[in-house]
Design a protein around this motif. Sequence first.
Motif, PDB file in Angstrom:
ATOM      1  N   LEU A  14      77.597 162.116 118.802  1.00 23.40           N
ATOM      2  CA  LEU A  14      77.284 163.025 117.697  1.00 23.40           C
ATOM      3  C   LEU A  14      76.234 162.421 116.764  1.00 23.40           C
ATOM      4  O   LEU A  14      75.339 163.135 116.278  1.00 23.40           O
ATOM      5  N   LEU A  15      76.323 161.128 116.525  1.00 19.52           N
ATOM      6  CA  LEU A  15      75.331 160.461 115.680  1.00 19.52           C
ATOM      7  C   LEU A  15      73.944 160.500 116.334  1.00 19.52           C
ATOM      8  O   LEU A  15      72.932 160.730 115.662  1.00 19.52           O
ATOM      9  N   SER A  20      68.594 162.777 116.531  1.00 25.34           N
ATOM     10  CA  SER A  20      67.562 163.424 117.346  1.00 25.34           C
ATOM     11  C   SER A  20      67.062 164.701 116.682  1.00 25.34           C
ATOM     12  O   SER A  20      65.854 164.986 116.682  1.00 25.34           O
ATOM     13  N   VAL A  21      67.981 165.471 116.108  1.00 28.27           N
ATOM     14  CA  VAL A  21      67.591 166.691 115.396  1.00 28.27           C
ATOM     15  C   VAL A  21      66.717 166.340 114.202  1.00 28.27           C
ATOM     16  O   VAL A  21      65.694 166.990 113.939  1.00 28.27           O
ATOM     17  N   VAL A  24      63.220 165.409 115.527  1.00 28.96           N
ATOM     18  CA  VAL A  24      62.459 166.548 116.049  1.00 28.96           C
ATOM     19  C   VAL A  24      61.976 167.457 114.918  1.00 28.96           C
ATOM     20  O   VAL A  24      60.817 167.879 114.889  1.00 28.96           O
ATOM     21  N   LEU A  25      62.842 167.755 113.963  1.00 28.77           N
ATOM     22  CA  LEU A  25      62.459 168.659 112.873  1.00 28.77           C
ATOM     23  C   LEU A  25      61.527 167.955 111.882  1.00 28.77           C
ATOM     24  O   LEU A  25      60.554 168.558 111.418  1.00 28.77           O
ATOM     25  N   ASP A  26      61.812 166.736 111.551  1.00 27.51           N
ATOM     26  CA  ASP A  26      60.991 165.914 110.647  1.00 27.51           C
ATOM     27  C   ASP A  26      60.525 166.716 109.433  1.00 27.51           C
ATOM     28  O   ASP A  26      59.332 166.779 109.119  1.00 27.51           O
ATOM     29  N   SER A  27      61.475 167.308 108.731  1.00 30.86           N
ATOM     30  CA  SER A  27      61.201 168.097 107.531  1.00 30.86           C
ATOM     31  C   SER A  27      61.497 167.255 106.295  1.00 30.86           C
ATOM     32  O   SER A  27      62.553 166.612 106.218  1.00 30.86           O
ATOM     33  N   MET A 121      58.035 159.079 110.772  1.00 32.97           N
ATOM     34  CA  MET A 121      59.272 159.168 111.533  1.00 32.97           C
ATOM     35  C   MET A 121      59.286 158.232 112.735  1.00 32.97           C
ATOM     36  O   MET A 121      60.328 157.679 113.104  1.00 32.97           O
ATOM     37  N   LEU A 122      58.111 158.018 113.365  1.00 36.22           N
ATOM     38  CA  LEU A 122      58.061 157.139 114.531  1.00 36.22           C
ATOM     39  C   LEU A 122      58.484 155.711 114.170  1.00 36.22           C
ATOM     40  O   LEU A 122      59.085 155.014 114.987  1.00 36.22           O
ATOM     41  N   CYS A 123      58.184 155.297 112.948  1.00 41.18           N
ATOM     42  CA  CYS A 123      58.581 153.949 112.515  1.00 41.18           C
ATOM     43  C   CYS A 123      60.080 153.886 112.237  1.00 41.18           C
ATOM     44  O   CYS A 123      60.710 152.842 112.448  1.00 41.18           O
TER      45      CYS A 123
END
Length: 253
Positions: A14-15, A20-21, A24-27, A121-123
């Motif tokens: 779950l973590l 991952s969400v 992917v969203l990176d909001s 986010m990649l970092c």
Amino acid sequence: MFTSLLNRIIVAALLIIAFSVLVVLDSFWLNFAVFALLLCVAMYESLPLYGLNQKFLIIIALVFFSFSIFLNPLFAMLTMLCLVAGGVAFVKSPEPKLILPFLYPAAPVFALFALLNECGMLCLVWLVITVATSDTAAFACGKILRLKKPDILRSLSPASPNKSIQGALAGVILGSFAGALYASIFVDVSFFVALGASVLACVFGVFGDLFESYLKRLSDVKDSGKILGEHGGVLDRFDAIFFGAIAMLVVLA
């Protein structure tokens, strides 16, 4: 034992899905909300470790974290530390340790959010992969040696007697390799910068793990909380990441 292992696997899955969400969203607003929640839970778990029960400290930390909406999180963190320390002195509080939850875990949460905001986010993914690999490798190496060659194991620190020097070294080596490999492919840095940042993140992560163990040993508790079931509390899972984030900021900023 099987039920305990199953619960650990479910929580871990779950973590991973939740992270991952987030990736992917990176909001910005979702990131801010998640980190604000992380701050609140981490602060809540830290209070008993310091022998405190002043829940209003969580609100103060959250107010200063909201400054991160329009301010570099590191500047918001420094402002928080200065004003909280000044406030404790101004009212001549009999408990100077009120500042401690702002030093840890609040300050590292600000640093982690700064890493996300300033480096991307990649970092953040880089940091998580590095520390997770290091933790897993250290645990696996320690377990294997404890079963096959227990005589060669040497305790890493009195703060956490179950952690071995051999396990820590294995964790740093494999975690650094995994982090450097990921960063050299997905992040715009040279291999040597990627390797240096990964090594520092792993080493700082070890100290973060030890510091959390030290606090729990002083408070005579097994876990910082129960919110993650068999995994314990938020501080139990994020201690190495909190310290690792500071290491990466030193290199990348």
